[in-house]
Design an enzyme around this catalytic site. Sequence first.
Site, short mmCIF file in Angstrom:
data_model
loop_
_atom_site.label_atom_id
_atom_site.label_comp_id
_atom_site.label_asym_id
_atom_site.label_seq_id
_atom_site.Cartn_x
_atom_site.Cartn_y
_atom_site.Cartn_z
N HIS A 82 9.50 -11.97 -0.86
CA HIS A 82 8.47 -11.08 -1.39
C HIS A 82 8.45 -11.23 -2.90
CE1 HIS A 82 5.83 -7.55 -0.57
NE2 HIS A 82 5.98 -7.42 -1.89
N ASP A 161 3.27 3.75 1.57
CA ASP A 161 3.11 2.72 0.54
C ASP A 161 1.65 2.31 0.41
OD1 ASP A 161 4.06 0.74 -1.41
OD2 ASP A 161 3.26 -0.65 0.06
N ARG A 168 -1.91 3.74 -7.20
CA ARG A 168 -1.26 3.18 -8.41
C ARG A 168 -2.15 2.10 -9.02
NH1 ARG A 168 3.56 0.59 -6.09
NH2 ARG A 168 3.99 -0.10 -8.20
N SER A 183 8.24 0.49 -3.30
CA SER A 183 7.12 -0.11 -2.58
C SER A 183 7.58 -1.37 -1.85
CB SER A 183 6.00 -0.45 -3.58
OG SER A 183 5.05 -1.30 -3.01
N LYS A 187 8.90 -1.45 2.33
CA LYS A 187 8.25 -2.31 3.34
C LYS A 187 9.25 -3.31 3.93
CE LYS A 187 5.10 -3.34 0.38
NZ LYS A 187 4.02 -3.52 -0.55
N1 URA Z 1 4.27 -5.73 -4.71
C1 URA Z 1 4.40 -4.63 -3.92
O1 URA Z 1 4.46 -4.74 -2.69
N2 URA Z 1 4.48 -3.45 -4.50
C2 URA Z 1 4.45 -3.27 -5.84
O2 URA Z 1 4.55 -2.15 -6.30
C3 URA Z 1 4.31 -4.41 -6.66
C4 URA Z 1 4.22 -5.64 -6.07
#
Ligand code: URA
Length: 433
Positions: A82, A161, A168, A183, A187
């Site tokens: 990620h 989220d 956001r 966040s 996930k």
């Molecule tokens: N990627 C995400 O999933 N969340 C964030 O807050 C920033 C980048």
Amino acid sequence: MRMYDIIKKKRDGGELSAEEIGYFIGGVTDGSIPDYQISALCMAIYFRGMTVRETCDLTFAVRDSGDKLDFSAIGGIRADKHSTGGVGDKTSLVVGPIVASLGVKVAKMSGRGLGHTGGTVDKLESIRGFQTTLAEEDFIRQVNEIGIAIVGQSREFAPADKKLYALRDVTATVDSMPLIAASIMGKKLAADDDCIVLDVKTGSGSFMKTAEKSRALARLMVDIGKRAGKKMVALITDMDVPLGYAIGNSLEVIEAVETLKGRGPEDFTEVCLTLAAYMLSLAGMGTPNEAKALARRAIDDGSALKKLKEMVAAQGGDPACIDDTNRFDKAKYAYAVTSARSGYIVRVDTEAYGLASLALGAGRNRAEDTIDHSAGILLKKKTGDYVEKGALLATLYANDGEKFAEAERILLGATSFGDTMPAKTPLICDIVE
Ligand code: URA
């Protein structure tokens, strides 16, 4: 408990209890807390920060806000990556197929563009017919059959989220360390992977602009993941310069395909091989160096490209687009941005490059905006290159020719020239294990 008191406590620098954080995320999830109070708390967190304990509680509350995925029916080791978000960051499209072609399962949930950064789901949707929504049983079947599936988040997955991410994005509260950590890790922990490699971007095109902040974010996320029993590594990678030369959805997919054909830009290829190496290594396929050699071979022998084609076909996309990238939809108009002077490009504001692409229609200004998949920028020159006056700096693509003036203004304003070649910065700045 009242949301007003929670906002006031954080505004005044207080530490929120697990119950207060739980109340907040519960209200975000069931819709009982209005957007203005959610946004106000995000802004208070942005300014006041959170302790590690608060960030862990926020992460676990996000994780528990919806369904958790159960990947126990997937045979073999599952690895995920990620990114914290960047410009021209299309690594998942290359790394996923490499890792899957070597036998490690990639069951990936990706996001859409956020702020000035692009998102993998938007990119994949530029492949005609490609479905980014799959029922859980189809998702698992596909991973078992071909080793890889990449989808968007379902409505039931970490729903808190989803709501927070969208708010956001439009309230200037993306670049907050605890909010990013909760966040991403909320996930990642709601999914069921064994190994997670985080790509924490640093520099002008990332949400964390300095190496210190990026390192702190990396440590925080690795710590949260380890507490939850995951095998974790974070790579801190350079985002002071866009990754590769393509910015914008279909342009980036084409660049990713070229990379899997062995013709990718050097910087992008190197970051992809390194990320793949760490995913493979965490999954038990040797040292990072040994795994990197395997990753390189998967590009050289065409097996990673074949894996991408299999995934595209399995998810309803047109695999012929991968053989012949001319089949991607093209923008109606192209516009050449040229240099007003000779000299070296000594610095670019990469976030502004992302915003220039947004101005062409490649991203969203509001959550409900639709995007233009063929809009974007193909850079010709990047930091460190010498350019002659009048030489091509970049080509802009859009379906609305009126958008070029603003994008050109942003791009030129974000490009600094000098008479001496700037020092090279490393692509992989640090590794947090
Ligand atoms: N990627 C995400 O999933 N969340 C964030 O807050 C920033 C980048």
